[in-house]
Design a protein around this motif. Structure first.
Motif, short mmCIF file in Angstrom:
data_model
loop_
_atom_site.label_atom_id
_atom_site.label_comp_id
_atom_site.label_asym_id
_atom_site.label_seq_id
_atom_site.Cartn_x
_atom_site.Cartn_y
_atom_site.Cartn_z
N ARG A 95 0.94 -1.22 0.11
CA ARG A 95 -0.02 -0.15 -0.11
C ARG A 95 1.04 1.35 -0.11
O ARG A 95 1.20 1.64 0.98
CB ARG A 95 -0.79 -0.08 1.21
N ILE A 96 1.13 1.85 -1.20
CA ILE A 96 2.06 2.89 -1.40
C ILE A 96 1.45 4.13 -0.76
O ILE A 96 2.41 5.22 -0.19
CB ILE A 96 2.42 3.04 -2.67
N GLU A 97 0.26 4.21 -0.35
CA GLU A 97 -0.42 5.35 0.10
C GLU A 97 -0.20 5.57 1.76
O GLU A 97 -0.28 6.52 2.13
CB GLU A 97 -1.95 5.23 -0.03
N SER A 98 0.23 4.29 2.25
CA SER A 98 0.40 4.42 3.87
C SER A 98 1.56 5.04 4.24
O SER A 98 2.06 5.13 5.73
CB SER A 98 0.29 2.91 4.19
N VAL A 99 2.54 5.29 3.28
CA VAL A 99 3.93 5.79 3.62
C VAL A 99 4.03 7.30 3.56
O VAL A 99 3.07 7.91 2.49
CB VAL A 99 4.85 5.20 2.87
N GLY A 100 4.65 8.21 3.94
CA GLY A 100 4.82 9.52 3.60
C GLY A 100 5.41 9.65 2.17
O GLY A 100 6.10 8.71 1.66
N TRP A 101 5.08 10.79 1.79
CA TRP A 101 5.44 11.16 0.29
C TRP A 101 6.73 11.93 0.32
O TRP A 101 6.63 13.20 0.85
CB TRP A 101 4.37 11.83 -0.60
N VAL A 102 7.82 11.64 -0.06
CA VAL A 102 9.07 12.14 -0.22
C VAL A 102 9.50 11.81 -1.63
O VAL A 102 9.45 10.89 -2.40
CB VAL A 102 10.31 11.75 0.59
N PRO A 103 9.98 12.92 -2.55
CA PRO A 103 10.44 12.87 -3.91
C PRO A 103 11.75 12.32 -3.96
O PRO A 103 12.78 12.78 -4.53
CB PRO A 103 10.31 14.34 -4.37
N TRP A 104 11.80 10.92 -3.50
CA TRP A 104 13.02 10.08 -3.65
C TRP A 104 13.75 10.32 -5.09
O TRP A 104 15.13 10.27 -5.44
CB TRP A 104 12.82 8.94 -3.09
#
Length: 79
Positions: A45-54
């Motif tokens: 579930r990619i939505e469950s992590v914070g969004w950082v422009p890695w």
């Protein structure tokens, strides 16, 4: 004893050598950010992590690091 040698190197290093050290640091940051992006995309579930422009951090760091290393190699070879 290694700390003293590192301090001596950084004290008497030329500008080209310092640029090379910074370049290696940026390349290391790019590798770490690439690894973090890989871990983020493999989550269920990619939505469950914070969004950082890695990916952006990785790309920008790699460009800066490669540029600094290229300039330092030219400076070290000339001097």
């Amino acid at each position: 004893m290694r700390g003293v040698e590192l301090l001596r190197f950084l004290t008497f290093a030329s500008d080209a050598e310092i640029a090379g050290v910074w370049g290696l640091g940026f390349v290391l940051l790019a590798v770490i950010a690439g690894f973090a992006e890989h871990r983020r995309t493999k989550r269920a579930r990619i939505e469950s992590v914070g969004w950082v422009p890695w990916f952006g951090i990785s790309l920008l760091s790699l460009i800066i690091g490669a540029g600094l290393i290229a300039l330092s190699v030219k400076g070290i070879a000339a001097g």
